[in-house]
Design a protein around this motif. Structure first.
Motif, PDB file in Angstrom:
ATOM      1  N   PRO A 150       0.827  -1.209   0.000  1.00  0.00           N
ATOM      2  CA  PRO A 150       0.000   0.000   0.000  1.00  0.00           C
ATOM      3  C   PRO A 150       0.856   1.250   0.000  1.00  0.00           C
ATOM      4  CG  PRO A 150       0.089  -0.961   2.191  1.00  0.00           C
ATOM      5  CD  PRO A 150       0.799  -1.914   1.287  1.00  0.00           C
ATOM      6  N   ASP A 151       0.360   2.292  -0.618  1.00  0.00           N
ATOM      7  CA  ASP A 151       1.043   3.583  -0.561  1.00  0.00           C
ATOM      8  C   ASP A 151       0.875   4.170   0.831  1.00  0.00           C
ATOM      9  OD1 ASP A 151       1.801   3.516  -3.226  1.00  0.00           O
ATOM     10  OD2 ASP A 151      -0.094   4.390  -3.899  1.00  0.00           O
ATOM     11  N   PRO A 152       1.946   4.650   1.438  1.00  0.00           N
ATOM     12  CA  PRO A 152       1.827   5.237   2.784  1.00  0.00           C
ATOM     13  C   PRO A 152       1.025   6.530   2.749  1.00  0.00           C
ATOM     14  CG  PRO A 152       3.999   5.650   1.867  1.00  0.00           C
ATOM     15  CD  PRO A 152       3.316   4.727   0.912  1.00  0.00           C
ATOM     16  N   LEU A 153       0.224   6.727   3.772  1.00  0.00           N
ATOM     17  CA  LEU A 153      -0.555   7.965   3.890  1.00  0.00           C
ATOM     18  C   LEU A 153       0.318   9.056   4.488  1.00  0.00           C
ATOM     19  CD1 LEU A 153      -3.992   6.645   5.210  1.00  0.00           C
ATOM     20  CD2 LEU A 153      -3.417   7.366   2.890  1.00  0.00           C
ATOM     21  N   ASP A 154       0.497  10.137   3.744  1.00  0.00           N
ATOM     22  CA  ASP A 154       1.289  11.266   4.226  1.00  0.00           C
ATOM     23  C   ASP A 154       0.582  12.548   3.817  1.00  0.00           C
ATOM     24  OD1 ASP A 154       3.343  12.613   5.444  1.00  0.00           O
ATOM     25  OD2 ASP A 154       4.707  12.477   3.731  1.00  0.00           O
ATOM     26  N   ARG A 155      -0.648  12.686   4.356  1.00  0.00           N
ATOM     27  CA  ARG A 155      -1.510  13.761   3.881  1.00  0.00           C
ATOM     28  C   ARG A 155      -1.606  14.933   4.839  1.00  0.00           C
ATOM     29  NH1 ARG A 155      -6.568   9.782   4.893  1.00  0.00           N
ATOM     30  NH2 ARG A 155      -6.924  10.247   7.098  1.00  0.00           N
ATOM     31  N   ASP A 156      -1.191  14.726   6.099  1.00  0.00           N
ATOM     32  CA  ASP A 156      -1.357  15.780   7.098  1.00  0.00           C
ATOM     33  C   ASP A 156      -0.070  16.570   7.278  1.00  0.00           C
ATOM     34  OD1 ASP A 156      -3.952  15.054   7.433  1.00  0.00           O
ATOM     35  OD2 ASP A 156      -3.629  13.931   9.285  1.00  0.00           O
ATOM     36  N   PRO A 157      -0.182  17.798   7.778  1.00  0.00           N
ATOM     37  CA  PRO A 157       1.026  18.621   7.971  1.00  0.00           C
ATOM     38  C   PRO A 157       1.995  17.968   8.948  1.00  0.00           C
ATOM     39  CG  PRO A 157      -0.981  19.933   8.202  1.00  0.00           C
ATOM     40  CD  PRO A 157      -1.399  18.501   8.161  1.00  0.00           C
ATOM     41  N   GLY A 158       3.272  18.287   8.774  1.00  0.00           N
ATOM     42  CA  GLY A 158       4.285  17.783   9.696  1.00  0.00           C
ATOM     43  C   GLY A 158       4.073  18.314  11.099  1.00  0.00           C
ATOM     44  N   ALA A 215       7.316  15.810  19.438  1.00  0.00           N
ATOM     45  CA  ALA A 215       8.147  14.656  19.758  1.00  0.00           C
ATOM     46  C   ALA A 215       8.885  14.856  21.069  1.00  0.00           C
ATOM     47  CB  ALA A 215       9.146  14.397  18.627  1.00  0.00           C
ATOM     48  N   ASP A 216       9.356  16.067  21.317  1.00  0.00           N
ATOM     49  CA  ASP A 216      10.086  16.331  22.560  1.00  0.00           C
ATOM     50  C   ASP A 216       9.222  16.024  23.773  1.00  0.00           C
ATOM     51  OD1 ASP A 216      12.230  17.145  21.052  1.00  0.00           O
ATOM     52  OD2 ASP A 216      11.849  19.281  21.295  1.00  0.00           O
ATOM     53  N   ALA A 217       7.960  16.446  23.721  1.00  0.00           N
ATOM     54  CA  ALA A 217       7.051  16.228  24.855  1.00  0.00           C
ATOM     55  C   ALA A 217       6.762  14.743  25.050  1.00  0.00           C
ATOM     56  CB  ALA A 217       5.750  16.991  24.641  1.00  0.00           C
ATOM     57  N   LYS A 218       6.591  14.006  23.943  1.00  0.00           N
ATOM     58  CA  LYS A 218       6.308  12.571  24.044  1.00  0.00           C
ATOM     59  C   LYS A 218       7.527  11.810  24.570  1.00  0.00           C
ATOM     60  CE  LYS A 218       2.204  13.093  22.213  1.00  0.00           C
ATOM     61  NZ  LYS A 218       0.990  13.075  23.068  1.00  0.00           N
ATOM     62  N   TYR A 219       8.702  12.178  24.068  1.00  0.00           N
ATOM     63  CA  TYR A 219       9.914  11.532  24.561  1.00  0.00           C
ATOM     64  C   TYR A 219      10.115  11.806  26.053  1.00  0.00           C
ATOM     65  CZ  TYR A 219      12.131   9.719  20.299  1.00  0.00           C
ATOM     66  OH  TYR A 219      12.448   8.985  19.182  1.00  0.00           O
ATOM     67  N   GLU A 220       9.821  13.020  26.477  1.00  0.00           N
ATOM     68  CA  GLU A 220       9.980  13.353  27.892  1.00  0.00           C
ATOM     69  C   GLU A 220       9.072  12.477  28.749  1.00  0.00           C
ATOM     70  OE1 GLU A 220      11.104  14.859  31.467  1.00  0.00           O
ATOM     71  OE2 GLU A 220      12.102  15.046  29.507  1.00  0.00           O
ATOM     72  N   ALA A 243      -1.775   7.179  16.356  1.00  0.00           N
ATOM     73  CA  ALA A 243      -2.775   7.982  15.665  1.00  0.00           C
ATOM     74  C   ALA A 243      -2.127   8.933  14.666  1.00  0.00           C
ATOM     75  CB  ALA A 243      -3.605   8.770  16.681  1.00  0.00           C
ATOM     76  N   TYR A 244      -0.960   9.440  14.991  1.00  0.00           N
ATOM     77  CA  TYR A 244      -0.270  10.367  14.085  1.00  0.00           C
ATOM     78  C   TYR A 244       0.443   9.639  12.952  1.00  0.00           C
ATOM     79  CZ  TYR A 244      -1.236  14.165  17.337  1.00  0.00           C
ATOM     80  OH  TYR A 244      -1.871  15.103  18.113  1.00  0.00           O
ATOM     81  N   THR A 245       0.951   8.438  13.201  1.00  0.00           N
ATOM     82  CA  THR A 245       1.667   7.721  12.142  1.00  0.00           C
ATOM     83  C   THR A 245       0.720   7.203  11.059  1.00  0.00           C
ATOM     84  OG1 THR A 245       1.569   5.632  13.395  1.00  0.00           O
ATOM     85  CG2 THR A 245       3.547   7.009  13.655  1.00  0.00           C
ATOM     86  N   ARG A 246      -0.575   7.198  11.322  1.00  0.00           N
ATOM     87  CA  ARG A 246      -1.516   6.734  10.303  1.00  0.00           C
ATOM     88  C   ARG A 246      -1.601   7.695   9.120  1.00  0.00           C
ATOM     89  NH1 ARG A 246      -4.956   5.804  15.056  1.00  0.00           N
ATOM     90  NH2 ARG A 246      -4.736   3.621  15.671  1.00  0.00           N
ATOM     91  N   THR A 247      -1.296   8.969   9.337  1.00  0.00           N
ATOM     92  CA  THR A 247      -1.461   9.956   8.265  1.00  0.00           C
ATOM     93  C   THR A 247      -0.214  10.796   8.022  1.00  0.00           C
ATOM     94  OG1 THR A 247      -2.403  11.527   9.864  1.00  0.00           O
ATOM     95  CG2 THR A 247      -3.953  10.141   8.624  1.00  0.00           C
ATOM     96  N   ARG A 248       0.886  10.408   8.629  1.00  0.00           N
ATOM     97  CA  ARG A 248       2.133  11.155   8.470  1.00  0.00           C
ATOM     98  C   ARG A 248       3.300  10.184   8.362  1.00  0.00           C
ATOM     99  NH1 ARG A 248      -1.009  13.919  12.066  1.00  0.00           N
ATOM    100  NH2 ARG A 248      -1.182  16.201  11.869  1.00  0.00           N
ATOM    101  N   VAL A 249       4.295  10.556   7.565  1.00  0.00           N
ATOM    102  CA  VAL A 249       5.500   9.749   7.424  1.00  0.00           C
ATOM    103  C   VAL A 249       6.705  10.647   7.641  1.00  0.00           C
ATOM    104  CG1 VAL A 249       6.920   8.345   5.908  1.00  0.00           C
ATOM    105  CG2 VAL A 249       4.437   8.151   5.794  1.00  0.00           C
ATOM    106  N   SER A 250       7.472  10.353   8.695  1.00  0.00           N
ATOM    107  CA  SER A 250       8.725  11.057   8.924  1.00  0.00           C
ATOM    108  C   SER A 250       9.615  10.176   9.786  1.00  0.00           C
ATOM    109  CB  SER A 250       8.501  12.405   9.619  1.00  0.00           C
ATOM    110  OG  SER A 250       8.151  12.224  10.977  1.00  0.00           O
ATOM    111  N   ARG A 251      10.904  10.356   9.664  1.00  0.00           N
ATOM    112  CA  ARG A 251      11.836   9.562  10.454  1.00  0.00           C
ATOM    113  C   ARG A 251      11.614   9.790  11.944  1.00  0.00           C
ATOM    114  NH1 ARG A 251      18.457   9.109  10.022  1.00  0.00           N
ATOM    115  NH2 ARG A 251      18.827   8.678  12.226  1.00  0.00           N
TER     116      ARG A 251
END
Length: 509
Positions: A400-408, A414-419, A454-462
């Motif tokens: 399947p083509d990855p969904l990358d439709r939402d803004p970065g 990420a900083d808050a989640k990692y913390e 929830a965010y990885t469903r519509t965004r692709v980034s390292r």
């Protein structure tokens, strides 16, 4: 764009390099996909102590591994490691790479080199290059492979997910230059390293986000022993931290508390050379009860600067005078569990292999013996690569083509989640654990994983996928720890520990 290769190796530390070498020797075309852009991005480059090799008494080596593991190491896996250690080191590190181990010219017989001793070893059996063995292994390994026909490197490339169909792995989707490319392979080898990103204090490089373990778990591979997270007892805890090799204690350095007292002889018969989990907890207890712990290097002969010039330079860079002792504290160091593999590195999924820190071979059990990580990565990497080369032809599948439709997402996300992840892991899933704290951590990490998913469903980034993988690994560790009895580096202080049982762990909670 799609790619095809006989063997896809994900990761470029010693395990990934060994797998690539072995597969290429069998005539396979090999693609090494790595997040790294320079050698120090891999944990292998950071390894200080050395490589343990079998000496005149193989059974003593086996016994030391089993004892350090708190009696939990798999005897068959230990036998594979010990039986293959000398041949693998001689073939690859000495004869092929000319690693300049201390004590003899490069290319000498293995027995000609100096052998050091580290914690929980009953004899001196560790080959080393000063206190920077890893870099002297990895850099020539990468140089050798880059010139070897049939091996191609894809740098600054992150594998996002394994490509699977009916229990078979057909390769991986790889993110590079902002595009996701399906990469099909006859066999895939995971060699992605550890999970240091889950903890605030770690000896791992920044990219140790548990990618291989998370990808394998999502694909349905068996994941085991994630509760066994080893903490190294002697890391400099100040700004710009660094590891102080166990070899320093092997040469005679001793630990002293804030009162200047040597405390390890009262803790264990082997004092500073007790297993890592024992020393780490003792250092933590002293710091909690009285402040700073320092490593006294004055007993070394020759002196510290002569014996360990690389470490002396690190001290000088940070304004530390070794004559006053080196401040030390425990830090997350190594994952003893991971993707469950057999003696050839094969996982529970067809055509998927794993080696190195992301793999659970059974060698380490509940606690790893010093200077066996490079050795295990080498031995299992060679065996996995050889097996992968014979696994079968490439069979592309629809992806399947990855969904990358939402803004970065902003960096602050990420900083808050990692913390949140690191605070939870550090406080509840660290050196000493309680059942109640583990249950709370499990609940917190389950929610965190759900938010990130929830965010990885519509965004692709390292960065987002690395966060996803770290969150998955954190949850796997907490879940496994909440279900397993206390052993080795999984130290539970609750009375109800005796009622807990073992079990395999998977990504769905």
């Amino acid at each position: 764009m799609t790619r095809e290769t006989d063997v896809l190796v994900i990761g470029s530390g010693i395990a990934g390099c060994a797998a690539a070498l072995a597969a290429a020797r069998e005539g396979a075309d090999v693609l090494v996909a790595t997040k790294a852009t320079e050698p120090e991005d891999a944990a292998t480059d950071w390894a200080q102590g050395g490589v343990a090799v079998t000496g005149s008494d193989p059974e003593a080596f086996r016994a030391d591994i089993r004892a350090a593991s708190d009696g939990t190491a798999d005897p068959d896996a230990v036998d594979v490691l010990v039986s293959n250690a000398r041949e693998a080191v001689a073939d690859v590190l000495v004869d092929t790479l000319d690693v300049p181990f201390d004590g003899a010219p490069p290319g000498a017989d293995v027995d000609a080199y100096d052998r050091g001793r580290e914690a929980a070893h009953s004899e001196s059996r560790i080959l080393h290059v000063n206190a920077a063995t890893g870099s002297h292994v990895l850099r020539p390994f990468l140089a050798h492979l880059s010139e070897r026909p049939g091996v191609t490197f894809l740098e600054d490339a992150m594998a996002l997910d394994l490509l699977t169909h009916e229990g078979r792995v057909h390769g991986a989707s790889v993110l590079r230059d902002g595009a996701v490319e399906p990469t099909f392979a006859g066999a895939t080898v995971l060699a992605t390293g550890g999970i240091g990103a889950c903890y605030r204090t770690t000896t791992n490089p920044d990219g140790a986000t548990g990618d291989g373990v998370a990808m394998a778990a999502f694909a349905g591979a068996r994941i085991a022993d994630m509760q066994y997270v080893q903490f190294h007892p002697t890391a400099y805890p100040g700004p710009d931290p660094f590891l102080v090799s166990e070899a320093v204690r092997g040469e005679g350095a001793v630990l002293r508390n804030a009162a200047g007292e040597r405390f390890m002889p009262a803790v264990h018969d082997d004092a500073e050379l007790a297993p890592r989990d024992v020393v780490a907890r003792a250092v933590a207890d002293e710091r909690a009860g009285g402040g700073e712990v320092r490593l006294d290097v004055s007993p070394l002969d020759p002196g510290f600067e002569t014996a360990f010039p690389d470490l002396a330079d690190l001290c000088a860079d940070r304004g530390i005078d070794p004559a006053d002792g080196i401040p030390v504290a425990p830090a997350e160091h190594y994952l003893c569990g991971g993707v469950a593999v057999d003696d050839r590195g094969h996982t529970t999924l067809d055509r998927l292999y794993a080696a190195g820190e992301c793999a659970r071979t059974g060698v380490h059990g509940a606690n790893r013996l010093a200077s066996t990580s490079l050795l295990e990565g080498l031995v299992w990497g060679l065996r996995a690569g050889e097996s992968a080369a014979a696994a079968g032809a490439v069979e592309p599948i629809e992806t399947p083509d990855p969904l990358d439709r939402d803004p970065g997402l902003p960096d602050a996300f990420a900083d808050a989640k990692y913390e949140r992840l690191r605070e939870t892991m550090e406080s509840a899933v660290g050196l000493t654990r309680t059942r109640s704290e583990l249950e709370r951590a499990r609940s917190t990490l389950r929610r965190l994983k759900g938010e990130v998913d929830a965010y990885t469903r519509t965004r692709v980034s390292r960065s987002l996928y690395e966060l996803r993988n770290a969150a998955v690994c954190g949850l796997l560790v907490a879940r496994a720890a909440s279900e397993a009895p206390s052993a080795g580096c999984h130290h539970v202080v609750d009375a109800d520990d005796r009622d807990a049982g073992h079990g395999a762990q998977y990504a769905d909670d």
